[in-house]
Design a protein around this motif. Structure first.
Motif, mmCIF file in Angstrom:
data_model
loop_
_atom_site.group_PDB
_atom_site.id
_atom_site.type_symbol
_atom_site.label_atom_id
_atom_site.label_comp_id
_atom_site.label_asym_id
_atom_site.label_seq_id
_atom_site.Cartn_x
_atom_site.Cartn_y
_atom_site.Cartn_z
ATOM 1 N N GLY A 52 -7.251 68.927 -68.599
ATOM 2 C CA GLY A 52 -8.019 68.461 -67.456
ATOM 3 C C GLY A 52 -7.256 67.314 -66.812
ATOM 4 N N HIS A 97 -13.266 75.609 -69.957
ATOM 5 C CA HIS A 97 -14.206 74.518 -70.242
ATOM 6 C C HIS A 97 -13.689 73.199 -69.687
ATOM 7 C CE1 HIS A 97 -16.773 71.726 -72.413
ATOM 8 N NE2 HIS A 97 -15.701 71.176 -72.957
ATOM 9 N N ARG A 98 -12.406 72.928 -69.872
ATOM 10 C CA ARG A 98 -11.841 71.666 -69.386
ATOM 11 C C ARG A 98 -11.860 71.598 -67.861
ATOM 12 N NH1 ARG A 98 -12.495 68.145 -72.878
ATOM 13 N NH2 ARG A 98 -11.055 66.785 -71.743
ATOM 14 N N ARG A 100 -14.088 73.005 -65.934
ATOM 15 C CA ARG A 100 -15.476 72.868 -65.464
ATOM 16 C C ARG A 100 -16.046 71.489 -65.767
ATOM 17 N NH1 ARG A 100 -19.043 76.538 -63.586
ATOM 18 N NH2 ARG A 100 -20.739 75.290 -64.438
ATOM 19 N N ARG A 101 -15.339 70.726 -66.548
ATOM 20 C CA ARG A 101 -15.883 69.435 -66.954
ATOM 21 C C ARG A 101 -16.145 68.521 -65.758
ATOM 22 N NH1 ARG A 101 -13.099 65.212 -71.300
ATOM 23 N NH2 ARG A 101 -14.799 63.688 -71.290
ATOM 24 N N TYR A 102 -15.247 68.522 -64.786
ATOM 25 C CA TYR A 102 -15.427 67.654 -63.622
ATOM 26 C C TYR A 102 -16.656 68.078 -62.824
ATOM 27 C CZ TYR A 102 -14.020 70.819 -59.861
ATOM 28 O OH TYR A 102 -13.980 71.838 -58.945
ATOM 29 N N GLU A 104 -19.433 69.479 -64.157
ATOM 30 C CA GLU A 104 -20.585 69.030 -64.919
ATOM 31 C C GLU A 104 -20.802 67.531 -64.760
ATOM 32 O OE1 GLU A 104 -19.485 70.385 -68.738
ATOM 33 O OE2 GLU A 104 -19.841 72.496 -68.287
ATOM 34 N N GLU A 105 -19.720 66.771 -64.732
ATOM 35 C CA GLU A 105 -19.835 65.327 -64.560
ATOM 36 C C GLU A 105 -20.357 64.982 -63.167
ATOM 37 O OE1 GLU A 105 -15.922 63.939 -65.473
ATOM 38 O OE2 GLU A 105 -16.275 63.912 -67.642
#
Length: 317
Positions: A52, A97-98, A100-102, A104-105
């Motif tokens: 990420g 997953h990495r 999509r992390r931004y 989700e945040e």
């Protein structure tokens, strides 16, 4: 170009009325990294794809020892079936997953702001009132301001209704995520295409000509005669690649091919690349030992960045 999908997150209220600032909403397929994927000149693309973008910056500040230690712990997390191997499926899932992390945040950041009654859902009225306020026609300073305000409000309402799949006027967390990041959802593609055309189409004919296409990316400064090489290249791309039917315009289907190339899975390609470069016994899966032996491809550190800087300087000489 960083993508921003909300016109504003708060209405500025002062002595004079202010319409929420219209931000650029041209949607692009999100990239795993802002860097070119060229392993001969460094692994920054791979680092950002694997970690990420933000986490890659953290690893850049670590020593090689710290970087390897953290990588080992990450490998243990990726190996979800605990068989001692990292399969393509596991690595692909991790990279997705990495990335999509931004998202989700971003949703976490705004959820509490908009869920005013704390019922675990966001109503259209909650979003509208938080973003646009409670204003009457008399409170606008001029006609142009009023028109711009209403256009933005209409646009957000249209997107909200598309994201609200059950049509109850309430956005669940998943539906609100689709509202904020429509490029991530198949059922929102028509909205993404429509908004992109609206952003670039200045003459309102529902399609994009060459001048509009270039004008969205580049505006010549006063007295500037020569256009940059990349602008010349983009003009060529428009004529030879983007404009599929060669009619001089980009219609909705051609815009879709441009901004939403559905046949490209960058995370899948990167997972295959990392395994290909790391798998020494050609069994299509990699061990923790193999990964740590090639740690600088997966993660960065002060040492690897120093080496890349030296290479870059040498190339510039």
């Amino acid at each position: 170009m960083q993508l921003l999908f909300l016109g504003t997150l708060a209405l500025l209220v002062g002595v004079t009325f202010a319409v929420p600032a219209q931000e650029k909403r041209v949607h692009r397929q999100p990239d795993l990294s802002d860097h070119d994927h060229d392993d001969a000149h460094g692994y920054q693309y791979d680092h950002e794809a694997f970690l990420g973008k933000e986490e890659a910056k953290t690893f850049d500040q670590l020593s090689p020892e710290e970087s390897k230690e953290r990588l080992g712990k990450i490998v243990d997390r990726i190996d979800t079936d605990k068989d001692g191997f990292i399969s393509h499926i596991e690595l692909h899932h991790w990279i997705k997953h990495r990335q999509r992390r931004y998202i989700e945040e971003n949703v976490d950041k705004h959820w509490k702001e908009y869920d005013q009654n704390k019922d675990g859902k966001i109503a259209w009225t909650e979003y509208k009132n938080t973003t646009y306020g409670f204003y009457t026609d008399e409170e606008f300073n001029d006609v142009e301001e009023k028109v711009r305000y209403k256009a933005m409000l209409t646009r957000d309402e249209r997107r909200f209704k598309s994201a609200d799949r059950d049509g109850d006027g309430l956005a669940t967390r998943e539906e609100f995520t689709a509202f904020l990041h429509p490029e991530e959802y198949d059922h929102m593609k028509d909205i993404v295409i429509q908004e992109t055309i609206e952003d670039i189409d200045k003459n309102g004919d529902g399609k994009i000509n060459l001048q509009e296409y270039i004008g969205d990316m580049f505006s010549a400064e006063d007295g500037e005669e020569d256009e940059p090489d990349w602008v010349t290249k983009e003009k060529k791309h428009f004529s030879e690649i983007r404009d599929i039917n060669k009619d001089g315009f980009l219609d909705a289907s051609e815009v879709a091919q441009w901004i939403l190339p559905g046949d490209v899975d960058h995370a899948d390609n990167e997972a295959r690349h990392l395994i290909h470069e790391t798998d020494k016994n050609d069994d299509d899966k990699i061990t923790k030992k193999e990964i740590l032996a090639n740690w600088n491809m997966f993660v960065g550190s002060q040492a690897t960045n120093y080496g890349e800087d030296l290479t870059k300087r040498h190339d510039e000489l």
